[in-house]
Enzyme design. Structure first.
Site, PDB file in Angstrom:
ATOM      1  N   ASP A   1     -71.552  35.690  12.811  1.00 45.89           N
ATOM      2  CA  ASP A   1     -70.516  35.182  11.917  1.00 45.89           C
ATOM      3  C   ASP A   1     -69.837  33.951  12.509  1.00 45.89           C
ATOM      4  O   ASP A   1     -69.727  33.802  13.732  1.00 45.89           O
ATOM      5  CB  ASP A   1     -69.442  36.245  11.678  1.00 45.89           C
ATOM      6  CG  ASP A   1     -69.947  37.435  10.890  1.00 45.89           C
ATOM      7  OD1 ASP A   1     -71.028  37.326  10.280  1.00 45.89           O
ATOM      8  OD2 ASP A   1     -69.262  38.473  10.901  1.00 45.89           O
ATOM      9  N   ARG A   2     -69.335  33.104  11.626  1.00 50.72           N
ATOM     10  CA  ARG A   2     -68.602  31.916  12.059  1.00 50.72           C
ATOM     11  C   ARG A   2     -67.435  32.288  12.967  1.00 50.72           C
ATOM     12  O   ARG A   2     -67.150  31.591  13.946  1.00 50.72           O
ATOM     13  CB  ARG A   2     -68.091  31.146  10.838  1.00 50.72           C
ATOM     14  CG  ARG A   2     -67.275  29.904  11.173  1.00 50.72           C
ATOM     15  CD  ARG A   2     -66.901  29.130   9.914  1.00 50.72           C
ATOM     16  NE  ARG A   2     -66.142  27.931  10.264  1.00 50.72           N
ATOM     17  CZ  ARG A   2     -64.815  27.889  10.321  1.00 50.72           C
ATOM     18  NH1 ARG A   2     -64.087  28.967  10.020  1.00 50.72           N
ATOM     19  NH2 ARG A   2     -64.200  26.763  10.662  1.00 50.72           N
TER      20      ARG A   2
END
Length: 298
Positions: free
Chosen positions: A138-139
């Site tokens: 995930d970012r």
């Protein structure tokens, strides 16, 4: 059989493609303006040669685009705010690149983030145009990320993740729960809904499809604890959703348990989730590969 033409990235941004449907405008500028009404600069982009046909030829505003035509173009976005953290190179060879990713940096271009991504930064820093991530991160999540640098061997590394032959260990900060007994196995059924909450994976009844071993490593400040998370499956947002489901939402999580309004990043409040370690047997040379993040939570 002739290989399909695919243009390269421009300033780190990969090309997008669109196919003309029956009944759409028959000239290019009219088609683009109708298909993408929120983009008002198509005439300028056509003059700059930013729209190509399936063979790689530059097109003009008056070019015909009959139904079935395939077009390539490059997205334009407003200037992006730079993520003020750097990638740390953990490993580089002819087949693999492994980095220690900071939070707030997307892995691949998409959505609002085209330039501020791991892939674009590495392609520019290492001059490796064939890089491709081998797994998701995930970012908001920091830690170990592996990428393939060699298309010829990429499939053999991808198979490791597909067949669950990669051992992954994460660490997180979350509330201290003295009423829970550790270690515990979190088992849930996660589904991706549609509509306004599409960003949130939902826990529903049914056969579990997500499982994570949760261990408490000890206190980590007032009301907090340090946890080790070992996923046994690989669902989207699995760790974040499951920790929220058992009453241990991760510190600074903007999606679980409540989806917060979209606001500019606060770089002083990163999600407290770290991909600590990645282990697998290299399918090419048989060596045990073990990569560990040097980052710290808190």
């Amino acid at each position: 059989m002739k290989a399909e033409f695919r243009p390269g990235a421009r300033e780190g941004v990969p090309p997008s493609r669109v196919r003309v449907r029956p009944g759409e405008p028959a000239t290019l500028l009219a088609f683009l303006q109708a298909r993408f009404p929120h983009s008002g600069d198509w005439a300028e982009r056509l003059r700059a040669g930013e729209v190509l046909d399936a063979e790689g030829r530059r097109l003009t505003a008056a070019s015909p685009c009959p139904a079935g035509s395939l077009l390539w173009y490059w997205r334009r976005t407003p200037p992006e705010r730079r993520v003020p953290f750097e990638l740390t190179l953990l490993h580089r060879c002819e087949r693999l690149v492994v980095v220690d990713k900071p939070p707030f940096l997307s892995v691949t271009p998409g959505g609002r983030h085209l330039h501020e991504t791991v892939l674009v930064r590495l392609q520019q820093q290492l001059d490796l145009r064939d890089l491709s991530p081998l797994h998701r991160l995930d970012r908001d999540t920091a830690g170990v990320l592996a990428l393939s640098a060699d298309p010829a061997t990429r499939g053999r590394y991808q198979a490791l993740w597909r067949h669950r032959q990669v051992h992954k260990v994460y660490e997180a900060l979350a509330p201290l729960r003295e009423d829970l007994t550790f270690p515990l196995s979190a088992r849930h059924r996660l589904v991706e809904p549609r509509g306004e909450h599409f960003l949130q994976m939902q826990v529903v009844t049914g056969e579990p499809n997500a499982e994570t071993l949760v261990e408490c490593l000890g206190p980590a400040g007032p009301g907090l604890a340090h946890y080790r998370l070992t996923p046994r499956t690989g669902r989207k947002h699995q760790l974040r959703a499951q920790m929220a489901a058992i009453g241990l939402p991760l510190i600074n999580d903007r999606i679980y348990p409540r989806l917060e309004p979209l606001e500019p990043d606060d770089f002083t409040r990163p999600l407290q989730l770290l991909a600590r370690r990645l282990e697998f047997i290299d399918p090419i040379d048989g060596r045990m590969r073990c990569f560990e993040s040097m980052r710290r939570l808190g």
